[in-house]
Structures are given as structure tokens and as C-alpha cells.
Design an enzyme around this catalytic site. Structure first.
Site, mmCIF file in Angstrom:
data_model
loop_
_atom_site.group_PDB
_atom_site.id
_atom_site.type_symbol
_atom_site.label_atom_id
_atom_site.label_comp_id
_atom_site.label_asym_id
_atom_site.label_seq_id
_atom_site.Cartn_x
_atom_site.Cartn_y
_atom_site.Cartn_z
ATOM 1 C CE LYS A 1 32.623 33.857 75.348
ATOM 2 N NZ LYS A 1 31.336 33.261 75.780
ATOM 3 C CD GLU B 1 40.986 33.745 89.000
ATOM 4 O OE1 GLU B 1 39.761 33.520 89.009
ATOM 5 O OE2 GLU B 1 41.520 34.625 89.660
ATOM 6 C CB CYS C 1 37.274 26.137 89.951
ATOM 7 S SG CYS C 1 37.205 27.613 90.980
ATOM 8 C CD GLU D 1 37.734 21.078 86.394
ATOM 9 O OE1 GLU D 1 37.894 21.377 85.198
ATOM 10 O OE2 GLU D 1 37.759 21.909 87.314
#
Ligand code: NAD
Length: 498
Positions: free
Chosen positions: A190, A266, A300, A402
Site C-alpha cells: 500500500k 522505520e 526522515c 518533527e
């Protein structure tokens, strides 16, 4: 730059279907959503949303393939097929490039050097790893003196659910699909709802190289109450590999708990760059500029927190400002573009809300903090300025959360221990970049910052055989080289009495 688009690509770019059991299929409930061009903000494609029934069909197709033709192939035959996948991606390189940049708005110059080549390489590296991975053997003593031999056998887990994000769509998805298939599993992928095109195009490649139907499946849609949730809840999924936000990982882990399915995560990061006064200044500036602004800050591994030793603080801030202001903001096809738009309106608004918050909190805005002036044709796009702040408290949301945009907060430090404490003052633990010419210091500091990946005098330099993953709330498990093999296989022990 003009790139020839095949009719298949043109139709994919206007109507993106699911890929199940070796065929493109529409949503069984005729549910669709829109895909927006980040450069203009206009809709360019309709995407078929996979329903719970479609996800079930995809998982069953994957399960049948696993138990059928795919499961009976030798390692060598699987590896050869994966090489063909990589070669075919390279032959259709320009089409993948167009599709990836259309979805993300990223510059062609970037995707040409990173996203598409890595998308192909991820199949070759794991085909090589699986052909060469050793297994353990232990000869044990027994009371009768004859002994016994223990040996490990690595076998695939079965059907793997692959859930990927939008920032490096082809690269991150193939980073999981490559090893999963190399190990003999089948997959249902997905992709992010923002970036379905290259994953869906990969379906065509699978058909072209003769991959058995059902080995690689794609279901498009959203997360909660949609495709992602249906997939991670599906009882016939044997393991889940996910890259995305930490909060999403929490939800997926709850779904994985039912049936005790293994996960590889992750997740997010709020990485620190640590710049010592003894660094090579130009190297540190170039590396930090990349780690903050590359891919419009949507990496990231990016360093949204930068700590600079006080004697060089002013010079570093002023020169990083020059680099930020020297970046050309532009459209993907312009080869001189240094930074494109954000991937989506939502992500753009999120980043701009942090820009407003920083202003309200009294940050010193060194550069940026708003929306760039763009030509009229592009004013509907998702543009933000590269931004640098100083002067905020360590507990401010700008320094703690973040943001995932082209921005950083820079703060001075005086002592090495202080830099380590500041770098570790976060719930995340993905990566760090240390800039120093003192090798002893580099080793010392590298061991004390709690992250999965440390770069010294470089950033995002990747050897795909090495481990990749986060500490703390940045992930679970490691992928890369043999570490991926650990996740995508079940290690069994056979004990043979001699
Ligand atoms: P996200 O978590 O919003 O979405 C990632 C994927 O998960 C998408 O495909 C989404 O549809 C799906 N999803 C969302 N909710 C779900 C649910 N309840 N069940 C199943 N699937 C669900 O992340 P994003 O915004 O696409 O990506 C940005 C994030 O990814 C950042 O936090 C970034 O740090 C992280 N990231 C981490 C790495 C890494 O290697 N650690 C790499 C790239 C991105």
C-alpha cells in the site's frame, strides 16, 4: 527537457488502478480519490481506492502465489527474476522519473540520481545477498559420544504487507519489496495515497519480466478506516513492514498484535547535526545544507536541529543562510531547480503552521519563514521557503517536533558533553551527522548519541549492505543487507543426531 511518455504511462498518470493477481483492476465499489500535482495544486489523476474486499482479494492472490509457483522456485531462479526487474526499471527509467516527479514535485535532477537508480538497485542488492547469505551450524557433543549437528534453515514468512510513505516513494517501497521477494515471500503493497504512481507502474514491470501473478500486488488508498487498516488487520498477512510516522506505527503495532505478527518499523526522527569548531567548514556547510533542504526537507534523516560550537556559530549561521538563499526554487523539469514544492497541500500547511509558530515564539528568523514568489502558473502549488531559525528554547515545539520541511533551528554549544546531551534530548533516535576533523572525538561522540545511524563528515552516504533503522521511537528492527534477511525469513533450527 522532453521525455517520451508511453500510452501506458499516460493512462496510469490519469487513472491509477490497483494491481492484483497480475492485473490492473478498479475499485470494486467504484471508490476513487484525486491525486494532485504539487507544482500547480491541480488534480492530474484519479486513483481507485481499494476496499476491504479488494484488499482481501489481493492478500488471497499473494497467499496463492506463495503456496504455488513462486514458492517452488529455486533461490537462483528468484534472484534472476529480481535482476530482470531491476534491468526493466532501468530500461523504463524516464517513465519512472516522470511518474515520481509528477507525484512528489521533486526535481528531476534529484530523482534521476537517487530515487530511480536506488529503486532498481534495491532488487539487485538483495538478489545478491540471498545468493550469498550463510546459515549457522553447530556441532554439539552428546553423552553417547556420537554428537549431533545443528544447522539453520531460512524460510520465507509468507505474505508481507508493505506500507510506504510519500517522501521517497519508489526507493523506500523497493527497499522492502526487494528483500521480501528475494527471501521468497509475496507482497501486498500500500503506497502512500499521495504518491501511488511508481508503485503502480512497477506492476507492469512485474508482468513484463514474467513474475508469477500474485507475487506483487498493489492496493491504493488511505490509512485509518481504509486500505492501510484493512491490510494490516488482515489475518492472512504474516508480517508487516512499515515506513512512516511514529504515531501511525503505534496504530499498526496494535493491529499486528492480533495474531502476533512480526513488524519492522522505520519511523520518524528529529535528528541532530553536531558541528564542532574543528570541522572542515565548507564540508560541514555543504553537508548541513543538503541534510536540511534536500527533497524540500522531506527526508526522515534530515537534521532539523543543528548544534554548532560557539566560536564558529556566527560564521556558520551566516554561511548556511547564503546557501539557503542560493537555492533555486522551481519546477521539477528545470535542471537548475534546487528545491521543489512540498508533496501535498496538507504537508505544506503543516510546515507553514510551524513557520507561524516559530514567529509567535520569538524565534530569530535568519532566512525564509514564508511562501516564495512563484510565476502565476504555479501559485496554486505547495511552495514554502527554506528557513533557518535561532534563539528558541530547547523545549519549544520547533525544536522538539518533527516538522518534515526545509527548515532547521541552530543553537550554539560550548562543551562536547553539552552537545551530546542536546542531541539526545528527544524521543527519537534515527540518525545524526557529526562534523569534526578530530577522529577520536568522532568515535567518542558517535557512541554516545542514541541513534541507529551516525554519519561523520558526510550525510546520507549509504552502503546498502549496512544496517538501517532507528533507536528509541524511530523504529523497530534493522533493514539492509543480511539484516533484512533476518526480518523477511523465519530462521529454523534442524538438530540431526549423528
Ligand atoms: P504516515 O505515517 O502518515 O503514512 C505512511 C503510510 O502509512 C501511508 O501509506 C499511509 O496511508 C499509511 N497509514 C496511515 N495510517 C495508517 C493506518 N492506521 N494503518 C495502516 N496504514 C496507515 O507517514 P507519511 O506522512 O507518509 O511519511 C512521513 C513520515 O515518515 C515522517 O514521520 C518520516 O520521518 C517518516 N519516514 C521515516 C523513514 C525511516 O526510514 N525511518 C523514512 C521515510 C519517512
Amino acid at each position: 527537457m522532453t521525455i517520451q511518455q508511453s500510452s501506458a504511462l499516460q493512462s496510469l498518470l490519469s487513472e491509477t488502478k490497483n494491481f492484483i493477481g497480475g492485473e490492473y483492476v478498479g475499485s470494486s465499489a467504484s471508490k476513487t480519490f484525486e491525486n494532485f500535482d504539487p507544482v500547480t495544486g491541480e488534480v492530474f489523476a484519479t486513483v481507485h481506492e481499494a476496499t476491504e474486499e479488494d484488499v482481501d482479494t489481493a492478500v488471497r492472490a499473494a497467499s496463492d502465489a506463495y503456496r504455488g509457483e513462486w514458492g517452488s522456485l529455486t533461490v537462483e531462479a528468484r534472484a534472476k527474476l529480481l535482476y530482470r526487474v531491476a534491468d526493466r526499471i532501468n530500461e523504463r527509467f524516464d517513465e519512472f522519473l516522470v511518474a515520481e516527479c509528477r507525484d512528489t514535485g521533486k526535481p528531476y535532477s534529484l530523482a534521476r540520481h537517487i530515487d530511480i537508480p536506488r529503486g532498481a538497485a534495491n532488487f539487485k542488492i538483495f538478489a545478491d545477498v540471498i545468493r550469498n547469505v550463510p546459515t549457522e551450524t553447530f556441532r554439539m557433543e552428546t553423552p553417547d559420544g556420537a554428537g549431533a549437528l545443528n544447522y539453520g534453515v531460512r524460510l520465507p514468512k509468507g505474505v508481507i504487507a508493505v506500507i510506504s510513505p510519500w517522501n521517497l516513494p519508489l526507493l523506500l517501497m523497493t527497499w522492502k519489496v526487494g528483500p521480501a521477494l528475494a527471501c521468497g515471500n509475496t507482497v501486498v503493497v500500500k503506497p502512500s495515497e499521495e504518491t501511488p504512481s511508481t508503485t503502480t507502474l512497477l506492476g507492469e514491470v512485474m508482468v513484463e519480466v514474467g513474475m508469477p501473478a500474485g507475487v506483487f500486488n498493489v492496493v491504493n488508498g488511505f490509512g485509518t478506516n481504509s486500505t492501510g487498516e484493512f491490510l494490516t488487520r488482515h489475518p492472512e498477512v504474516d508480517a508487516i513492514t512499515f515506513t512512516g510516522e511514529t504515531i501511525t506505527g503505534t496504530t499498526i503495532m496494535q493491529n499486528a498484535a492480533v495474531g502476533i505478527r512480526d513488524v519492522s518499523f522505520e519511523l520518524g526522527g528529529k535528528n541532530a547535526g553536531v558541528v564542532f569548531a574543528d570541522c572542515d567548514m565548507e564540508q560541514a556547510l555543504d553537508g548541513t545544507a543538503r541534510s536540511v533542504f534536500a527533497n524540500c526537507g522531506q527526508v526522515c534523516l534530515g537534521t532539523e536541529r543543528v548544534y554548532v560550537e560557539r566560536p564558529i556559530f556566527d560564521e556558520f549561521v551566516s554561511k548556511l543562510k547564503d546557501r539557503a538563499e542560493g537555492l533555486k526554487i522551481g519546477i521539477p523539469t528545470d535542471e537548475t531547480t534546487g528545491m521543489g514544492p512540498m508533496v501535498s497541500r496538507q504537508q505544506c500547511e503543516k510546515v507553514l503552521s510551524y513557520y507561524d509558530k516559530a514567529r509567535e515564539l520569538g524565534a530569530e528568523i535568519i532566512t525564509g519563514g514564508g511562501v516564495p514568489d512563484m510565476a502565476e502558473a504555479y501559485t496554486g502549488g505547495f511552495w514554502v521557503q527554506p528557513t533557518i531559525w535561532t534563539g528558541l528554547a530547547e523545549d519549544s515545539p520547533i525544536v522538539k517536533q518533527e516538522i518534515f520541511g526545509p527548515c532547521c533551528h541552530i543553537q550554539p554549544f560550548d562543551l562536547e558533553e553539552e552537545a551530546i546531551r542536546l542531541a539526545n534530548d528527544t524521543k527519537y533516535g534515527l540518525a545524526t551527522a557529526i562534523w569534526t576533523t578530530n577522529a577520536s572525538r568522532a568515535h567518542r561522540v558517535a557512541e554516545k548519541i542514541d541513534v541507529g545511524i551516525t554519519w561523520v563528515n558526510c550525510w546520507f552516504l549509504r552502503d546498502l549492505r549496512t544496517s538501517f533503522g532507528g533507536a528509541k521511537q524511530s523504529g523497530i528492527g534493522r533493514e539492509g543487507g543480511v539484516h533484512s534477511i533476518d526480518f523477511y525469513t523465519e530462521l529454523r533450527n534442524v538438530c540431526l543426531k549423528l
